[in-house]
Scaffold this active site. Structure first.
Site, mmCIF file in Angstrom:
data_model
loop_
_atom_site.group_PDB
_atom_site.id
_atom_site.type_symbol
_atom_site.label_atom_id
_atom_site.label_comp_id
_atom_site.label_asym_id
_atom_site.label_seq_id
_atom_site.Cartn_x
_atom_site.Cartn_y
_atom_site.Cartn_z
ATOM 1 N N LYS A 121 54.300 5.979 123.963
ATOM 2 C CA LYS A 121 54.471 4.795 124.825
ATOM 3 C C LYS A 121 55.568 4.985 125.859
ATOM 4 C CE LYS A 121 52.467 0.958 122.368
ATOM 5 N NZ LYS A 121 52.647 -0.433 121.926
ATOM 6 N N LYS A 204 41.896 7.286 120.029
ATOM 7 C CA LYS A 204 41.782 6.055 119.240
ATOM 8 C C LYS A 204 41.234 4.904 120.095
ATOM 9 C CE LYS A 204 45.389 3.525 118.531
ATOM 10 N NZ LYS A 204 46.595 2.789 118.177
ATOM 11 N N LYS A 207 43.361 -1.408 122.528
ATOM 12 C CA LYS A 207 43.308 -2.530 123.476
ATOM 13 C C LYS A 207 43.965 -2.152 124.797
ATOM 14 C CE LYS A 207 46.623 -4.514 120.282
ATOM 15 N NZ LYS A 207 46.710 -5.468 119.205
#
Ligand code: TYM
Length: 342
Positions: A121, A204, A207
């Site tokens: 991230k 993966k 969202k």
């Protein structure tokens, strides 16, 4: 409260989901459906909307409010029952953040910097990431340990964070010479612990993926679900008749796993039915199954979202019950640390 030996921690289940976007099929199969199973098995269960984790990256306030209520609607529509599970949002139980501060002082910088999620991230721009994003796993450990939770149902991607939770519990216990926090177990089970993107079987389902075609959202209508499955990437081969034949076929494996998870069948059972068949036959069967399983959840979420005051009332009651468990544990942790007046 006495410091209980490890063997005496009674089973208590905790888990959480970030209200940082819509719910995906990955969240549902990897986590929320397992939450419902653990509730239905008669465990003491607490399930949280981790809004404080969500703000480790920028969230528009109105969107965060809507996403939090939508996540609560998703929990309820999937089968969580507020009379059997404690459902609440994290920011309303201050003890999470209070214990997280103590854990920030127990955990080491290096532990946080090693986390895959931090590296993914923050990327190359670590200096510009929020301090909260780095300390994220410490708050997650507090979420779990403030309830002395023993079991945490999660998808595969959260395993490293649960291992870190154990490390923090062990270091706290060692530093202060107590046996106060349990060594929590992750519960990572079933055929869908890692649901992959429909566009790339090595990534993966998430969202935050820029392509909406990569995921099925719990709010997608029947046509959208069918279209996404029809367009899902596959290979030209027929399906094998045994699980071994899925090796090296990430996209095929993913669709078979999703079918098995939705239909509560093992991969071998799915392949016993579909082995030798082409994707042109398998995809419509998967689309029908996905629509049959997800449409009732989606329509119930829509109904609940029209009654936000009911959702807020459920969360307020849940927070009150959660505080009743968390506050005595925080008080004892504060005493152990040496805070006067705790
Ligand atoms: P989050 O919000 O990213 O995801 C919520 C849950 O969904 C699972 N999941 C998946 N499972 C299978 N396949 C996928 N593609 C997939 N995508 C997501 C995740 O593994 C997770 O179980 N850090 C956590 C939230 C959290 C938490 C906690 C969890 C905060 N505190 C305490 C457990 C206990 C997270 O970001 O999950």
């Amino acid at each position: 409260m006495q410091d209980t030996p490890q063997t005496q921690f009674t089973t208590r289940v905790f888990s959480g989901v970030q209200p940082s976007g819509g719910l995906t099929l990955g969240n549902y199969l990897g986590a929320i459906r397992r939450f419902v199973d653990m509730q239905d098995d008669g465990n003491e269960t607490l399930y949280c909307m981790v809004d404080q984790h969500a703000i480790t990256v920028w969230q528009d306030p109105a969107t965060l409010r809507r996403n939090t209520r939508q996540l609560a609607a998703g929990y309820l529509a999937a089968g969580l029952d507020p009379t059997r599970s404690i459902l609440f949002n994290q920011s309303q139980v201050a003890a999470h953040a209070q214990l997280a501060w103590v854990f920030n002082c127990v955990a080491r910088m290096g532990w946080m910097q090693r986390m895959t999620q931090w590296k993914d991230k923050a990327g190359k721009n670590q200096q510009n990431a929020s301090l909260g994003l780095l300390a994220y796993p410490s708050l997650m450990a507090a979420d779990i340990l403030i309830y002395h939770a023993t079991h945490v149902p999660v998808g595969e991607d959260q395993k490293q964070h649960i291992e870190l939770t154990r490390d923090i519990a062990i270091k706290f216990n060692n530093d202060f010479g107590v046996d106060f926090f349990p060594a929590t177990e992750p519960v990572i089970e079933g055929p869908a612990t890692r649901v992959m993107s429909l566009r790339d079987g090595t990534k993966k389902m998430s969202k935050s993926d820029p392509s909406d075609m990569s995921r099925i959202n719990l709010t997608d209508d029947a046509d959208t679900i069918a279209q996404k499955i029809r367009k899902a990437r596959t290979d030209p081969e027929a399906l094998p008749s045994e699980a071994k034949g899925l090796e090296g076929r990430a996209e095929a494996r993913n669709l078979v796993n999703i079918f098995g998870a939705l239909n509560e069948q093992s991969v071998d059972q799915v392949l016993a039915d579909f082995g030798g068949r082409q994707f042109s036959e398998f995809k419509p069967a998967l689309a029908d199954l996905a629509v049959a399983k997800l449409a009732p959840i989606s329509s119930e979420m829509g109904r609940l979202m029209e009654q936000p005051e009911e959702i807020d009332a459920i969360l307020a009651q849940g927070a009150e019950k959660a505080r009743a468990i968390a506050n005595p544990i925080l008080k004892r942790a504060y005493e152990i640390v040496g805070f006067v007046g705790a």
